[in-house]
Design an enzyme around this catalytic site. Structure first.
Site, short mmCIF file in Angstrom:
data_model
loop_
_atom_site.label_atom_id
_atom_site.label_comp_id
_atom_site.label_asym_id
_atom_site.label_seq_id
_atom_site.Cartn_x
_atom_site.Cartn_y
_atom_site.Cartn_z
N SER A 167 3.55 -2.27 10.24
CA SER A 167 4.65 -2.03 10.37
C SER A 167 5.62 -3.84 10.24
O SER A 167 6.36 -4.06 10.99
CB SER A 167 5.31 -1.74 11.95
OG SER A 167 4.80 -0.24 12.04
N HIS A 183 -9.50 0.94 4.99
CA HIS A 183 -8.30 1.32 5.65
C HIS A 183 -8.29 2.06 6.91
O HIS A 183 -9.23 3.08 6.81
CB HIS A 183 -7.37 1.80 4.70
CG HIS A 183 -5.79 1.85 5.19
ND1 HIS A 183 -5.42 2.70 6.05
CD2 HIS A 183 -4.79 0.81 5.09
CE1 HIS A 183 -4.14 2.48 6.53
NE2 HIS A 183 -3.70 1.43 5.89
N GLU A 226 -5.15 -5.11 10.64
CA GLU A 226 -4.41 -4.10 10.76
C GLU A 226 -4.56 -3.21 12.04
O GLU A 226 -5.33 -2.44 12.22
CB GLU A 226 -4.37 -3.23 9.93
CG GLU A 226 -4.24 -3.80 8.45
CD GLU A 226 -3.48 -2.73 7.44
OE1 GLU A 226 -2.37 -2.83 6.83
OE2 GLU A 226 -4.19 -1.81 6.83
N ASN A 267 0.83 -1.13 -0.11
CA ASN A 267 0.14 0.01 0.06
C ASN A 267 0.98 1.35 -0.07
O ASN A 267 1.41 1.61 1.15
CB ASN A 267 -0.64 -0.12 1.17
CG ASN A 267 -1.74 1.08 1.50
OD1 ASN A 267 -1.91 2.01 0.65
ND2 ASN A 267 -2.32 1.46 2.48
N GLU A 301 -6.74 4.54 7.81
CA GLU A 301 -6.65 5.99 7.74
C GLU A 301 -7.84 6.68 6.81
O GLU A 301 -8.26 7.78 7.18
CB GLU A 301 -5.42 6.14 6.86
CG GLU A 301 -4.16 6.04 7.64
CD GLU A 301 -3.00 5.40 6.62
OE1 GLU A 301 -2.95 5.56 5.65
OE2 GLU A 301 -1.92 4.94 7.47
N LYS A 357 0.18 4.19 -0.22
CA LYS A 357 -0.44 5.46 0.34
C LYS A 357 -0.02 6.65 -0.58
O LYS A 357 -0.35 6.59 -1.83
CB LYS A 357 -0.11 5.59 1.62
CG LYS A 357 -0.10 4.42 2.51
CD LYS A 357 0.12 4.98 4.12
CE LYS A 357 -0.02 3.29 4.66
NZ LYS A 357 -0.05 3.58 6.27
N GLY A 411 2.25 2.24 10.61
CA GLY A 411 3.21 3.50 10.51
C GLY A 411 3.88 3.71 11.81
O GLY A 411 4.51 4.99 11.84
#
Ligand code: PEP
Length: 248
Positions: free
Chosen positions: A210, A93, A165, A9, A95, A11, A171
């Site tokens: 991560s 996701h 996730e 991904n 985010e 991003k 991140g």
């Protein structure tokens, strides 16, 4: 048997030159036997498709609209992604959920839109730090997953991927331990099994948060972890290659 899958991904990273260099690096390296795909920013999907079309690697988008077309400035639809031969669409996701206010119903609607267009949705679920510390991990994941499972058409035994996730690991450099990840993956597979044993057997459940070259092997060694959804490390050839190789 489920085939291992690793999805990068990207991003909101990259540009034409950086993407070309990254893809060249991947194309010129032995990635192993896992299925591999990358999800660039949608403006670069055509560039990625052109570069990867003769390879075994697939590509996808990081988000789609739940609607097929219309006056939705700035959005892209599932049929548009399919038009550029995307295989995958990342859906829900964290985010998207936290920064853009997507709720379970939006994620379920996008899931249906992706499947109707012939894309394979990669549905992201996961708890945040406060939820984990409050012991609510399985409740949160169960709720997010339930919204998707309610949208499944009867008898469906494949055609989607789940990514667990934990938000606190995305991140941040903090990774769930293999045992923490396996516990949630097993829980997800048990939820699938409650619908159908075949569904539970077929669906790939990826871990994201991560994943790096030095922790991938320990994570992927678990029976219910079928590969990874990889953010930061997917932008680095050596890291991504090592993760792909660890998966298969
Ligand atoms: C992600 O955003 O899906 C992700 C897992 O990111 P990172 O690997 O950077 O934690």
């Amino acid at each position: 048997m489920r085939k291992p899958l690793v999805v990068g991904n990207w991003k909101m990273h990259g540009n034409s030159a950086e993407n070309a260099a990254l893809l060249e690096g991947l194309l010129n390296t032995e990635l192993g036997t896992a299925d591999v795909a990358v999800c660039p920013p949608s403006i670069y999907v055509a560039q990625v498709a052109e570069k990867l079309k003769a390879s075994a690697m697939g590509w996808g988008v990081q988000n789609i609209s739940a609607v097929e077309k219309g006056a939705y400035t700035g959005e892209i639809s599932a049929p548009m992604a399919k038009d550029l031969e995307c295989k995958f669409a990342i859906i829900g996701h964290s985010e998207r959920r936290t920064l853009f206010g997507e709720v379970d119903k939006d994620v379920a609607d996008k899931f249906v839109a992706a499947q109707q267009a012939g894309l394979t949705p990669i549905v992201c679920v996961g708890e945040n730090l406060a939820e984990r510390e409050a012991g609510e991990t399985l409740t949160v994941v169960g709720r997010q997953l339930g919204a998707i499972l309610a949208a499944l058409s009867a008898g469906q035994v494949d055609g989607f991927v789940i990514a667990y996730e934990p938000v606190w690991a995305i991140g941040t450099g903090r990774t769930a331990t293999p045992d923490q990840a396996q516990e949630v993956h097993k829980f997800i597979r048990d939820q699938l099994a409650a619908i159908s044993a075949e569904l539970a057997e077929n669906i790939q459940i990826l871990y994201g948060g991560s994943v790096k070259a030095d922790n991938a092997e320990a994570l992927f060694a678990n029976p219910d972890i079928d590969g990874g959804l990889v953010g930061g490390a997917s932008l680095l050839v050596d890291q991504f290659v090592a993760i792909c190789r660890a998966a298969g």
